[in-house]
Design an enzyme around this catalytic site. Structure first.
Site, mmCIF file in Angstrom:
data_model
loop_
_atom_site.group_PDB
_atom_site.id
_atom_site.type_symbol
_atom_site.label_atom_id
_atom_site.label_comp_id
_atom_site.label_asym_id
_atom_site.label_seq_id
_atom_site.Cartn_x
_atom_site.Cartn_y
_atom_site.Cartn_z
ATOM 1 N N ARG A 19 3.910 29.921 -25.069
ATOM 2 C CA ARG A 19 3.015 29.151 -24.648
ATOM 3 C C ARG A 19 1.188 29.296 -25.285
ATOM 4 O O ARG A 19 0.688 28.391 -24.995
ATOM 5 C CB ARG A 19 2.798 28.948 -23.187
ATOM 6 C CG ARG A 19 4.072 28.090 -22.657
ATOM 7 C CD ARG A 19 3.950 28.046 -21.014
ATOM 8 N NE ARG A 19 4.430 29.212 -20.684
ATOM 9 C CZ ARG A 19 4.354 29.642 -19.242
ATOM 10 N NH1 ARG A 19 3.622 28.965 -18.538
ATOM 11 N NH2 ARG A 19 4.940 30.821 -18.806
ATOM 12 N N GLY A 84 15.114 40.021 -20.304
ATOM 13 C CA GLY A 84 14.603 39.980 -18.865
ATOM 14 C C GLY A 84 14.010 41.522 -18.586
ATOM 15 O O GLY A 84 13.920 42.415 -19.184
ATOM 16 N N ASP A 109 0.274 41.529 -20.001
ATOM 17 C CA ASP A 109 -0.555 40.318 -19.930
ATOM 18 C C ASP A 109 -1.153 39.827 -18.543
ATOM 19 O O ASP A 109 -1.479 38.768 -18.316
ATOM 20 C CB ASP A 109 0.409 39.268 -20.348
ATOM 21 C CG ASP A 109 1.314 38.900 -19.388
ATOM 22 O OD1 ASP A 109 1.558 39.656 -18.438
ATOM 23 O OD2 ASP A 109 2.278 37.951 -19.780
ATOM 24 N N TYR A 373 -36.505 41.708 -47.157
ATOM 25 C CA TYR A 373 -35.214 42.295 -47.090
ATOM 26 C C TYR A 373 -35.225 43.936 -47.688
ATOM 27 O O TYR A 373 -35.743 44.243 -48.732
ATOM 28 C CB TYR A 373 -34.245 41.540 -48.264
ATOM 29 C CG TYR A 373 -33.086 42.270 -48.634
ATOM 30 C CD1 TYR A 373 -32.105 42.281 -47.443
ATOM 31 C CD2 TYR A 373 -32.705 42.590 -49.635
ATOM 32 C CE1 TYR A 373 -30.913 42.885 -47.646
ATOM 33 C CE2 TYR A 373 -31.390 43.441 -49.805
ATOM 34 C CZ TYR A 373 -30.703 43.421 -48.783
ATOM 35 O OH TYR A 373 -29.337 44.058 -48.879
HETATM 36 C C1 UD1 Z 1 8.278 37.735 -13.347
HETATM 37 C C2 UD1 Z 1 8.934 37.961 -11.955
HETATM 38 C C3 UD1 Z 1 8.249 36.850 -11.092
HETATM 39 C C4 UD1 Z 1 6.925 37.213 -10.934
HETATM 40 C C5 UD1 Z 1 6.341 37.010 -12.250
HETATM 41 C C6 UD1 Z 1 4.683 37.399 -12.107
HETATM 42 C C7 UD1 Z 1 11.172 38.746 -12.919
HETATM 43 C C8 UD1 Z 1 12.612 38.319 -12.870
HETATM 44 N N1 UD1 Z 1 10.381 37.799 -12.430
HETATM 45 O O1 UD1 Z 1 8.733 36.629 -13.889
HETATM 46 O O2 UD1 Z 1 9.161 37.433 -9.722
HETATM 47 O O3 UD1 Z 1 6.523 36.393 -9.841
HETATM 48 O O4 UD1 Z 1 6.837 37.729 -13.447
HETATM 49 O O5 UD1 Z 1 4.230 37.009 -13.393
HETATM 50 O O6 UD1 Z 1 10.750 39.639 -13.096
HETATM 51 N N2 UD1 Z 1 9.020 40.989 -20.400
HETATM 52 C C9 UD1 Z 1 9.574 41.807 -21.332
HETATM 53 N N3 UD1 Z 1 11.048 41.812 -21.511
HETATM 54 C C10 UD1 Z 1 11.679 40.743 -21.503
HETATM 55 C C11 UD1 Z 1 10.866 39.608 -20.472
HETATM 56 C C12 UD1 Z 1 9.645 39.693 -20.032
HETATM 57 O O7 UD1 Z 1 8.915 42.925 -21.659
HETATM 58 O O8 UD1 Z 1 12.770 40.402 -21.640
HETATM 59 C C13 UD1 Z 1 7.683 41.091 -20.105
HETATM 60 C C14 UD1 Z 1 6.604 39.936 -20.406
HETATM 61 O O9 UD1 Z 1 6.213 40.359 -21.782
HETATM 62 C C15 UD1 Z 1 5.462 39.925 -19.422
HETATM 63 C C16 UD1 Z 1 6.469 40.238 -18.118
HETATM 64 O O10 UD1 Z 1 7.438 41.201 -18.944
HETATM 65 O O11 UD1 Z 1 4.525 40.668 -19.660
HETATM 66 C C17 UD1 Z 1 6.934 39.278 -17.276
HETATM 67 O O12 UD1 Z 1 7.636 38.287 -18.150
HETATM 68 P P1 UD1 Z 1 7.596 36.729 -17.790
HETATM 69 O O13 UD1 Z 1 8.751 36.411 -18.671
HETATM 70 O O14 UD1 Z 1 6.335 36.298 -17.788
HETATM 71 O O15 UD1 Z 1 8.241 36.795 -16.337
HETATM 72 P P2 UD1 Z 1 8.253 35.562 -15.475
HETATM 73 O O16 UD1 Z 1 9.524 34.946 -15.557
HETATM 74 O O17 UD1 Z 1 7.050 34.973 -15.362
HETATM 75 CA CA CA Z 2 4.526 35.455 -16.713
#
Ligand code: UD1
Ligand code: CA
Length: 493
Positions: A19, A84, A109, A373
């Site tokens: 995004r 995940g 982030d 200068y």
């Molecule tokens: C996640 C949480 C959610 C919480 C939210 C807060 C889970 C399943 N859900 O959701 O409950 O409210 O964060 O912001 O954990 N990342 C990885 N590897 C991956 C996926 C993500 O390193 O495979 C990292 C991302 O870079 C990011 C963080 O994990 O920094 C969160 O990932 P994001 O996809 O934003 O999680 P949400 O779906 O928002």
């Molecule tokens: Ca997020």
């Protein structure tokens, strides 16, 4: 607080951040002069963990390279193709040596999260002997977040349900999962072994660990933060700007509470790494960027940008753009002044209006007051450089250095053709082109004579306004001669 240090902090930074619509990985976007990721790393470092781990995957080389450059102590863990947050933590855990103790999980982030909150999380987690402690917040719009489900009797956290997996009733819950947790490392390892990808997104959810830990008899608790901004993540550039202005507000507040006067916080930008001494006054429109350091009792602004610049106690800097410069104690710079890398101004020295300097060492009490200068030059203490003097350092092929000694006086509008040396105590006349060395104590002037050609305008430009003006002046001079002789007095002019 006497809180034991965690065994590790795992910072998740493997996600794609689509995004942001950027060629730059999301976690490398800067906020107040430092990447989102380094903000997260700094907060984590503040808990003095035995190990600091970052999980990477998307744009792996750029992210790992950034860490190698700015935080070389961070251990890189690579996430594989299984998606995940649960898988990310599992990959991070492979780098964790400890078999007991606390592991913190944070996101790369989430820039406003601070070390104090993480320390409080560890204290609360270890104090209560919990298996998992999740940092939560109550927010006005919980859309998109995981929701905290609580046990009706004990009030403990029963589970987290992701927005996409939640029913209507669960979506009405306004307590959200921040994604920041303290885990018992042993519980975390075991529980992750049981997490599957059977859910709406086909991902290994870290959040599933909470219900698993509880099912095996562990206590799952929460720490609720009153300050929801602390746990807010950046998903797009609108949030980047919002969190940026919030961070800026907080940084300025910290400086003001520490004794810095900021006349207009709305137009003042101070990067995270900048230090500012007591009783310094910052006028509107000032940006202090990068590794800038400002001493005590400094007068800054209005309208100045200083990057990686050092300003010593009692100096004054007005309407100036400076990069990699050093301004000595009591020195004065500006207005409308451009200091380029390698400018070093001594104590009580001056670089005045409409001057540009580069790779220039200007001694204590030396002055370059107007329109000059100074490039690739050294100017000794107490020396004065006349208005509009140019250090011509570039011969079209190479750059050369010039040196002016101590207590010398360079006249106005000199061109100093490098490489030359003007000795201590030497003097140069106005308009001199300095082509060779001037010995100490000598006077240098160019051998040019001025010629007067009378009546030139009336011969070459007859009938012009210039001619009329000249004639009127001559007639006026004649009249005043007559009147003075009538008075019988000598007129001086
Ligand atoms: C996640 C949480 C959610 C919480 C939210 C807060 C889970 C399943 N859900 O959701 O409950 O409210 O964060 O912001 O954990 N990342 C990885 N590897 C991956 C996926 C993500 O390193 O495979 C990292 C991302 O870079 C990011 C963080 O994990 O920094 C969160 O990932 P994001 O996809 O934003 O999680 P949400 O779906 O928002
Ligand atoms: Ca997020």
């Amino acid at each position: 607080m006497n809180v034991p240090a965690p065994a590790a902090v795992i910072v998740l930074a493997a996600g794609a951040g689509t995004r942001m619509r950027s060629r730059i990985p999301k976690v490398l976007h800067p906020l107040c002069g430092r990447s989102l990721l380094l903000h997260a790393i700094e907060a984590a470092r503040g808990t003095s963990p035995a190990q600091l781990i970052a999980v990477v995957r998307h744009e792996r080389e750029k992210v790992a390279g950034h860490l190698a450059e700015h935080a070389p102590d961070v251990v890189i863990a690579d996430q594989d193709a299984v998606p995940g947050t649960g898988r990310a933590v599992q990959c991070g855990l492979e780098q964790v040596g400890a078999s007991s103790g606390t592991v913190l999980v944070t996101y790369g982030d989430v820039p406003l999260l601070d070390a104090a909150t993480l320390t409080e999380l560890v204290a609360s987690h270890e104090g209560a002997g919990s298996a998992v402690t999740v940092l939560t917040a109550r927010v006005a719009d919980p859309t998109g977040y995981g929701r905290i489900l609580r046990d009706a009797q004990s009030g403990e956290v029963a589970a987290i349900v992701e927005h996409k997996d939640a029913d209507e009733e669960q979506r009405a819950i306004d307590e959200i999962n921040s994604g920041i947790y303290a885990f018992d490392v042993d519980v975390l390892r075991r529980a992750l072994g049981q997490v599957t990808t059977v859910n709406a997104q086909g991902e290994m959810y870290l959040t599933d660990v909470l219900a698993i830990a509880r099912a095996e008899g562990g206590a799952v608790r929460s720490l609720v933060t009153e300050d929801a901004m602390l746990v807010e993540g950046v998903n797009d550039r609108v949030q980047l700007a919002q969190l940026g202005s919030e961070m800026r507000r907080r940084l300025l507040e910290r400086h003001m509470r520490a004794g810095v006067t900021i006349v207009d916080p709305a137009t003042t930008w101070v990067d995270a790494e900048v230090s500012i001494g007591q009783d310094t006054v910052i006028q509107p429109g000032v940006q202090l960027l990068g590794a800038t350091t400002i001493g005590e009792d400094v007068r800054l602004g209005p309208d100045s940008t200083l990057e990686d610049t050092e300003v010593d106690d009692g100096a004054s800097v007005v309407r100036t753009h400076a990069l990699l410069a050093e301004i000595g104690p009591g020195a004065s710079v500006g207005p409308f002044t451009y200091l380029r890398p390698g400018t070093v101004l001594g104590a009580d020295g001056k670089i005045g209006g409409f001057c540009e300097t580069k790779n220039a060492q200007i001694g204590d009490g030396a002055k370059v007051p107007h329109l000059s200068y100074v490039g690739d030059a050294e100017i000794g203490e107490g020396t004065n450089i006349g208005a509009a003097t140019i250090f011509a350092n570039y011969d079209g092929v190479d750059k050369h250095r010039s040196r002016v000694g101590r207590h010398a006086k360079v006249g106005a509008d000199n061109v100093i053709i490098a490489p030359v040396e003007i000795g201590d105590g030497a003097v140069t006349g106005g308009g001199t082109t300095i082509l060779q060395d001037v010995p100490p104590g000598a006077l240098a002037v160019n051998d040019t004579t001025m010629k007067i050609v009378e009546g030139w305008t009336s011969r070459r430009r007859p009938g012009t306004v210039a001619d009329e003006a000249a004639r009127a002046a001559q007639a006026g001079a004649g009249e005043s001669e007559t009147s003075s002789s009538e008075d019988g007095k000598e007129q001086e002019n």
